[in-house]
Design a protein around this motif. Structure first.
Motif, PDB file in Angstrom:
ATOM      1  N   GLY A  57     -16.988 -80.111 -11.284  1.00  0.00           N
ATOM      2  CA  GLY A  57     -16.956 -78.827 -11.028  1.00  0.00           C
ATOM      3  C   GLY A  57     -18.410 -78.239 -11.091  1.00  0.00           C
ATOM      4  O   GLY A  57     -18.661 -76.970 -10.890  1.00  0.00           O
ATOM      5  N   ARG A  58     -19.213 -78.948 -11.935  1.00  0.00           N
ATOM      6  CA  ARG A  58     -20.841 -78.581 -11.913  1.00  0.00           C
ATOM      7  C   ARG A  58     -21.576 -79.671 -11.008  1.00  0.00           C
ATOM      8  O   ARG A  58     -21.214 -80.773 -11.030  1.00  0.00           O
ATOM      9  CB  ARG A  58     -21.335 -78.847 -13.381  1.00  0.00           C
ATOM     10  CG  ARG A  58     -20.559 -77.730 -14.508  1.00  0.00           C
ATOM     11  CD  ARG A  58     -21.009 -76.319 -14.348  1.00  0.00           C
ATOM     12  NE  ARG A  58     -20.400 -75.641 -15.300  1.00  0.00           N
ATOM     13  CZ  ARG A  58     -20.983 -75.166 -16.253  1.00  0.00           C
ATOM     14  NH1 ARG A  58     -22.408 -75.563 -16.506  1.00  0.00           N
ATOM     15  NH2 ARG A  58     -20.536 -74.618 -17.216  1.00  0.00           N
ATOM     16  N   THR A  59     -22.474 -79.044 -10.419  1.00  0.00           N
ATOM     17  CA  THR A  59     -23.349 -80.178  -9.417  1.00  0.00           C
ATOM     18  C   THR A  59     -24.040 -80.909 -10.350  1.00  0.00           C
ATOM     19  O   THR A  59     -24.339 -80.941 -11.643  1.00  0.00           O
ATOM     20  CB  THR A  59     -24.429 -79.119  -8.717  1.00  0.00           C
ATOM     21  OG1 THR A  59     -25.365 -78.477  -9.682  1.00  0.00           O
ATOM     22  CG2 THR A  59     -23.369 -78.136  -7.711  1.00  0.00           C
ATOM     23  N   ALA A  60     -24.642 -82.001  -9.690  1.00  0.00           N
ATOM     24  CA  ALA A  60     -25.659 -83.000 -10.410  1.00  0.00           C
ATOM     25  C   ALA A  60     -26.759 -82.108 -11.329  1.00  0.00           C
ATOM     26  O   ALA A  60     -26.906 -82.535 -12.387  1.00  0.00           O
ATOM     27  CB  ALA A  60     -26.342 -83.835  -9.497  1.00  0.00           C
ATOM     28  N   VAL A  61     -27.560 -81.319 -10.613  1.00  0.00           N
ATOM     29  CA  VAL A  61     -28.569 -80.558 -11.287  1.00  0.00           C
ATOM     30  C   VAL A  61     -27.958 -79.749 -12.526  1.00  0.00           C
ATOM     31  O   VAL A  61     -28.853 -79.637 -13.321  1.00  0.00           O
ATOM     32  CB  VAL A  61     -29.446 -79.783 -10.295  1.00  0.00           C
ATOM     33  CG1 VAL A  61     -28.570 -78.576  -9.812  1.00  0.00           C
ATOM     34  CG2 VAL A  61     -30.695 -79.290 -10.935  1.00  0.00           C
ATOM     35  N   GLU A  62     -26.974 -79.123 -12.153  1.00  0.00           N
ATOM     36  CA  GLU A  62     -26.393 -78.356 -13.435  1.00  0.00           C
ATOM     37  C   GLU A  62     -25.808 -79.361 -14.479  1.00  0.00           C
ATOM     38  O   GLU A  62     -26.010 -78.656 -15.732  1.00  0.00           O
ATOM     39  CB  GLU A  62     -25.084 -77.588 -12.754  1.00  0.00           C
ATOM     40  CG  GLU A  62     -25.519 -76.473 -12.112  1.00  0.00           C
ATOM     41  CD  GLU A  62     -24.290 -75.923 -11.345  1.00  0.00           C
ATOM     42  OE1 GLU A  62     -24.271 -74.558 -10.977  1.00  0.00           O
ATOM     43  OE2 GLU A  62     -23.007 -76.483 -11.361  1.00  0.00           O
ATOM     44  N   ASN A  63     -25.666 -80.449 -14.203  1.00  0.00           N
ATOM     45  CA  ASN A  63     -25.200 -81.335 -15.439  1.00  0.00           C
ATOM     46  C   ASN A  63     -26.454 -81.734 -15.961  1.00  0.00           C
ATOM     47  O   ASN A  63     -26.591 -82.241 -17.288  1.00  0.00           O
ATOM     48  CB  ASN A  63     -24.499 -82.637 -14.729  1.00  0.00           C
ATOM     49  CG  ASN A  63     -23.107 -82.468 -14.745  1.00  0.00           C
ATOM     50  OD1 ASN A  63     -22.590 -83.053 -15.746  1.00  0.00           O
ATOM     51  ND2 ASN A  63     -22.443 -81.967 -13.816  1.00  0.00           N
ATOM     52  N   VAL A  64     -27.608 -81.798 -15.423  1.00  0.00           N
ATOM     53  CA  VAL A  64     -28.731 -82.136 -16.011  1.00  0.00           C
ATOM     54  C   VAL A  64     -29.338 -80.803 -16.817  1.00  0.00           C
ATOM     55  O   VAL A  64     -29.809 -81.266 -17.950  1.00  0.00           O
ATOM     56  CB  VAL A  64     -29.861 -82.391 -14.897  1.00  0.00           C
ATOM     57  CG1 VAL A  64     -31.355 -82.760 -15.624  1.00  0.00           C
ATOM     58  CG2 VAL A  64     -29.576 -83.877 -14.232  1.00  0.00           C
ATOM     59  N   GLU A  65     -29.061 -79.558 -16.300  1.00  0.00           N
ATOM     60  CA  GLU A  65     -29.483 -78.546 -17.040  1.00  0.00           C
ATOM     61  C   GLU A  65     -28.847 -78.364 -18.386  1.00  0.00           C
ATOM     62  O   GLU A  65     -29.126 -77.955 -19.347  1.00  0.00           O
ATOM     63  CB  GLU A  65     -29.226 -77.385 -16.285  1.00  0.00           C
ATOM     64  CG  GLU A  65     -30.314 -77.095 -15.095  1.00  0.00           C
ATOM     65  CD  GLU A  65     -29.952 -75.669 -14.534  1.00  0.00           C
ATOM     66  OE1 GLU A  65     -30.242 -74.676 -14.767  1.00  0.00           O
ATOM     67  OE2 GLU A  65     -29.094 -75.911 -13.285  1.00  0.00           O
ATOM     68  N   ILE A  66     -27.514 -78.893 -18.382  1.00  0.00           N
ATOM     69  CA  ILE A  66     -26.782 -78.803 -19.695  1.00  0.00           C
ATOM     70  C   ILE A  66     -27.646 -79.543 -20.793  1.00  0.00           C
ATOM     71  O   ILE A  66     -27.401 -79.044 -22.177  1.00  0.00           O
ATOM     72  CB  ILE A  66     -25.445 -79.478 -19.622  1.00  0.00           C
ATOM     73  CG1 ILE A  66     -24.555 -78.715 -18.577  1.00  0.00           C
ATOM     74  CG2 ILE A  66     -24.813 -79.725 -20.689  1.00  0.00           C
ATOM     75  CD1 ILE A  66     -23.294 -79.308 -18.131  1.00  0.00           C
ATOM     76  N   GLY A  67     -28.409 -80.680 -20.562  1.00  0.00           N
ATOM     77  CA  GLY A  67     -29.072 -81.335 -21.586  1.00  0.00           C
ATOM     78  C   GLY A  67     -30.038 -80.574 -22.088  1.00  0.00           C
ATOM     79  O   GLY A  67     -30.588 -80.832 -23.283  1.00  0.00           O
ATOM     80  N   MET A  68     -30.591 -79.278 -21.482  1.00  0.00           N
ATOM     81  CA  MET A  68     -31.515 -78.523 -22.101  1.00  0.00           C
ATOM     82  C   MET A  68     -31.156 -77.307 -22.530  1.00  0.00           C
ATOM     83  O   MET A  68     -31.943 -76.439 -22.981  1.00  0.00           O
ATOM     84  CB  MET A  68     -32.537 -78.401 -20.916  1.00  0.00           C
ATOM     85  CG  MET A  68     -33.321 -79.782 -20.502  1.00  0.00           C
ATOM     86  SD  MET A  68     -34.538 -79.308 -19.252  1.00  0.00           S
ATOM     87  CE  MET A  68     -33.572 -78.988 -17.749  1.00  0.00           C
ATOM     88  N   LEU A  69     -29.871 -77.038 -22.886  1.00  0.00           N
ATOM     89  CA  LEU A  69     -29.466 -75.553 -23.042  1.00  0.00           C
ATOM     90  C   LEU A  69     -29.812 -75.277 -24.453  1.00  0.00           C
ATOM     91  O   LEU A  69     -29.822 -73.812 -24.741  1.00  0.00           O
ATOM     92  CB  LEU A  69     -27.577 -75.757 -23.137  1.00  0.00           C
ATOM     93  CG  LEU A  69     -27.180 -75.473 -21.577  1.00  0.00           C
ATOM     94  CD1 LEU A  69     -25.561 -75.572 -21.929  1.00  0.00           C
ATOM     95  CD2 LEU A  69     -27.287 -74.420 -20.981  1.00  0.00           C
ATOM     96  N   TYR A  70     -29.979 -76.107 -25.230  1.00  0.00           N
ATOM     97  CA  TYR A  70     -30.636 -75.957 -26.679  1.00  0.00           C
ATOM     98  C   TYR A  70     -32.063 -75.883 -26.792  1.00  0.00           C
ATOM     99  O   TYR A  70     -32.380 -75.584 -28.102  1.00  0.00           O
ATOM    100  CB  TYR A  70     -29.627 -76.332 -27.720  1.00  0.00           C
ATOM    101  CG  TYR A  70     -28.337 -76.269 -27.599  1.00  0.00           C
ATOM    102  CD1 TYR A  70     -27.506 -75.125 -28.067  1.00  0.00           C
ATOM    103  CD2 TYR A  70     -27.293 -77.252 -27.015  1.00  0.00           C
ATOM    104  CE1 TYR A  70     -26.068 -74.917 -27.924  1.00  0.00           C
ATOM    105  CE2 TYR A  70     -25.905 -77.068 -26.956  1.00  0.00           C
ATOM    106  CZ  TYR A  70     -25.214 -76.028 -27.311  1.00  0.00           C
ATOM    107  OH  TYR A  70     -23.817 -75.655 -27.101  1.00  0.00           O
ATOM    108  N   GLY A  71     -32.632 -75.965 -25.788  1.00  0.00           N
ATOM    109  CA  GLY A  71     -33.982 -76.219 -25.962  1.00  0.00           C
ATOM    110  C   GLY A  71     -34.646 -74.691 -25.913  1.00  0.00           C
ATOM    111  O   GLY A  71     -33.938 -73.775 -25.671  1.00  0.00           O
TER     112      GLY A  71
END
Length: 220
Positions: free
Chosen positions: A96-110
């Motif tokens: 339900g999240r795109t590929a690029v949104e999945n990558v963004e998740i890794g930076m949420l706490y940055g």
């Protein structure tokens, strides 16, 4: 950079299980280390201790000279998030999240805002060769593409060390070769890689190879 000094890890499963025994090991920046050994030998335990996902029962673990045994769980989490990235055999992508949104998740706490996170995620998707699939739902991606997205997510926050636990385990030969080529490229750019694998051919990728047997570690 990472140093284990006489580290042991024991679990209580009704009786003591010694997953690691007196392990002393030093890993330097920029190394590509592969870890092999039979099932249940302690490979994943070693990876989890190095990645601050588990704590030694005895001995010391130092990161850049800092004794990690003195850190609170919150501080351990902060160090882990700042220094390390993780890729596992299972892709752990959010449907339900795109590929690029999945990558963004890794930076949420940055430190980056939403717009900058999107820019960095798109650049990382391009780097792993999936620019044309950036806005695809992970459920439509092949196994090799999913693992590339997982690597992009792990590397996007710019960790110093990438830990991989059987990253080719769910991939066919062609996708495994492509993934290993990507890891070589990342290592060539300076990223330290520590990878657990049961595959002797994959283990040959490492410039340094370790074998875990009955909780002890030897160089190969």
């Amino acid at each position: 950079m990472l140093e284990l000094v006489e580290v042991g890890r024991t679990y209580d499963d009704g009786h003591p299980v010694h997953a690691l025994r007196h392990v002393s090991l030093r890993l330097e920046p920029g190394e590509y280390v592969t870890i092999t050994g039979p099932s249940g030998a302690g490979k994943s335990t070693l990876l989890n201790v190095l990645g601050l996902l588990d704590v030694p029962s005895s001995g010391s673990y130092l990161i850049n000279g800092m004794e990690t045994g003195r850190l609170s769980e919150g501080m351990r989490g902060a160090v882990r998030g700042q220094l390390f990235g993780f890729v596992f055999q299972a892709f752990h992508l959010l449907a339900g999240r795109t590929a690029v949104e999945n990558v963004e998740i890794g930076m949420l706490y940055g430190p980056h805002g939403r717009r900058r996170r999107r820019e960095l995620a798109l650049a990382m998707i391009e780097q792993v060769g999936l620019g044309h699939r950036a806005h695809a739902d992970p459920r439509t991606l092949s196994g090799g593409e999913k693992q590339r997205v997982a690597i992009a997510r792990a590397v996007a926050p710019r960790p110093q060390v990438l830990f991989c636990d059987e990253p080719t385990g769910n991939l066919d030969n062609e996708n495994s070769a492509a993934l290993l080529a990507l890891l070589r490229e990342l290592n060539g750019s300076g990223l330290t890689i520590v990878m657990v694998t049961h595959d002797p051919h994959v283990a040959q990728e490492g410039g340094r190879r370790l074998c875990v047997s009955d909780g002890t570690v030897s160089e190969q």
